[in-house]
Design a protein around this motif. Structure first.
Motif, short mmCIF file in Angstrom:
data_model
loop_
_atom_site.label_atom_id
_atom_site.label_comp_id
_atom_site.label_asym_id
_atom_site.label_seq_id
_atom_site.Cartn_x
_atom_site.Cartn_y
_atom_site.Cartn_z
N GLN A 65 17.40 7.05 -1.14
CA GLN A 65 17.04 8.46 -1.10
C GLN A 65 15.56 8.63 -0.77
O GLN A 65 14.78 7.67 -0.81
CB GLN A 65 17.34 9.11 -2.46
N GLU A 66 15.19 9.86 -0.45
CA GLU A 66 13.77 10.17 -0.27
C GLU A 66 13.08 10.10 -1.63
O GLU A 66 13.63 10.52 -2.64
CB GLU A 66 13.61 11.58 0.31
N ARG A 67 11.86 9.58 -1.62
CA ARG A 67 11.10 9.46 -2.86
C ARG A 67 9.77 10.21 -2.70
O ARG A 67 9.15 10.17 -1.64
CB ARG A 67 10.86 8.00 -3.21
N TYR A 68 9.35 10.89 -3.77
CA TYR A 68 8.15 11.71 -3.74
C TYR A 68 7.14 11.20 -4.75
O TYR A 68 7.50 10.84 -5.88
CB TYR A 68 8.50 13.17 -4.06
N PHE A 69 5.85 11.22 -4.36
CA PHE A 69 4.80 10.72 -5.24
C PHE A 69 3.52 11.53 -5.04
O PHE A 69 3.19 11.93 -3.92
CB PHE A 69 4.48 9.24 -4.94
N PHE A 70 2.80 11.74 -6.16
CA PHE A 70 1.42 12.21 -6.09
C PHE A 70 0.54 10.97 -6.00
O PHE A 70 0.69 10.04 -6.80
CB PHE A 70 1.03 13.01 -7.34
N SER A 71 -0.36 10.96 -5.03
CA SER A 71 -1.21 9.78 -4.86
C SER A 71 -2.64 10.22 -4.60
O SER A 71 -2.89 11.22 -3.91
CB SER A 71 -0.71 8.93 -3.68
N ASN A 72 -3.60 9.50 -5.19
CA ASN A 72 -5.01 9.77 -4.94
C ASN A 72 -5.44 8.99 -3.72
O ASN A 72 -5.38 7.76 -3.71
CB ASN A 72 -5.87 9.36 -6.15
N LYS A 73 -5.83 9.69 -2.67
CA LYS A 73 -6.19 9.02 -1.42
C LYS A 73 -7.53 8.32 -1.56
O LYS A 73 -8.53 8.93 -1.96
CB LYS A 73 -6.24 10.04 -0.27
#
Length: 226
Positions: A65-73
């Motif tokens: 499935q599609e996976r979503y994440f908050f990430s600090n660039k």
């Protein structure tokens, strides 16, 4: 909905029958904006993780499935703005032009979407994979906050982006399955016209979910409005 914790051990686990399929505008306006300005999220459903610390197949969640994440660039160089997108087995490479995300209510550009493809190996011996990432970021978050500042002025917290990771091969397979299922439904309905009406009458078991943009709109007073 904040009282429901859908993220367990870094994986999204929704109740049976629920699907997380937000639009680009909802991802930027309802989730990323609230994350950047430390406002309440519509639901605690997207985990925080440094995406580039993992290869795409090692990221938590269901690979199907599609996976979503908050990430600090993170910056690749201390005094530069170039993002560091290298992993232990390869790197993410941007492809194509960035897509502008426009607010449907105010017709303002609120964010942009960058498409990246994962390459395995190190230059010059690299191979393109089927892994794709959509990276969402706000446009001029600092300017937005200052324009709509209140007595308690809000400032962006961290260099947050929202990432959607998926395998293009799996996505194509899912589209193929949908077409096959749709064609089989058409065949069945043609064979038995009464099945069409019966299927409509049984649709009462499907729960209608109001779009966050319709339900919440721009009523979050604690967040800057676009």
């Amino acid at each position: 909905m904040d009282k429901f914790k859908f993220v367990r051990n870094g994986m999204i686990r929704l109740p049976p029958g629920f699907r997380f399929q937000p639009t680009d505008e909802e991802l930027v306006f309802q989730y990323l904006r609230c994350k950047v300005f430390s406002c309440p999220l519509p639901a605690s459903i997207i985990p925080e993780i440094n995406v580039c610390m993992y290869d795409p197949w090692d990221l938590p969640g269901n690979l199907e499935q599609e996976r979503y994440f908050f990430s600090n660039k993170e910056s690749k160089y201390r005094n530069g703005n170039r993002a560091n997108r290298a992993t232990s087995s390869g790197y993410w490479k941007a492809t194509g032009a960035d897509k502008k995300i426009v607010s449907s209510r105010r017709n303002h550009i609120v964010g942009k979407k960058k498409t990246l493809v994962f390459y395995r190996g190190k230059s010059p011996h690299v191979s393109k994979t089927d892994w794709v990432m959509h990276e969402y970021c706000l446009v001029n978050a600092e300017t937005t906050a200052s324009i709509h500042a209140t007595e308690n002025a809000l400032t962006p917290k961290g260099n947050w982006v929202l990432c959607r990771v998926f395998s293009k091969k799996r996505s194509g397979k899912m589209d193929e399955e949908i077409v096959v299922n749709y064609n089989s439904i058409k065949v069945n309905n043609n064979a038995n016209p009464a099945s069409s009406s019966s299927s409509c009458s049984s649709s009462s078991g499907i729960t209608e979910v109001t779009s966050p943009s319709e339900e919440c709109g721009e009523e979050i007073s604690s967040c800057p409005k676009f």
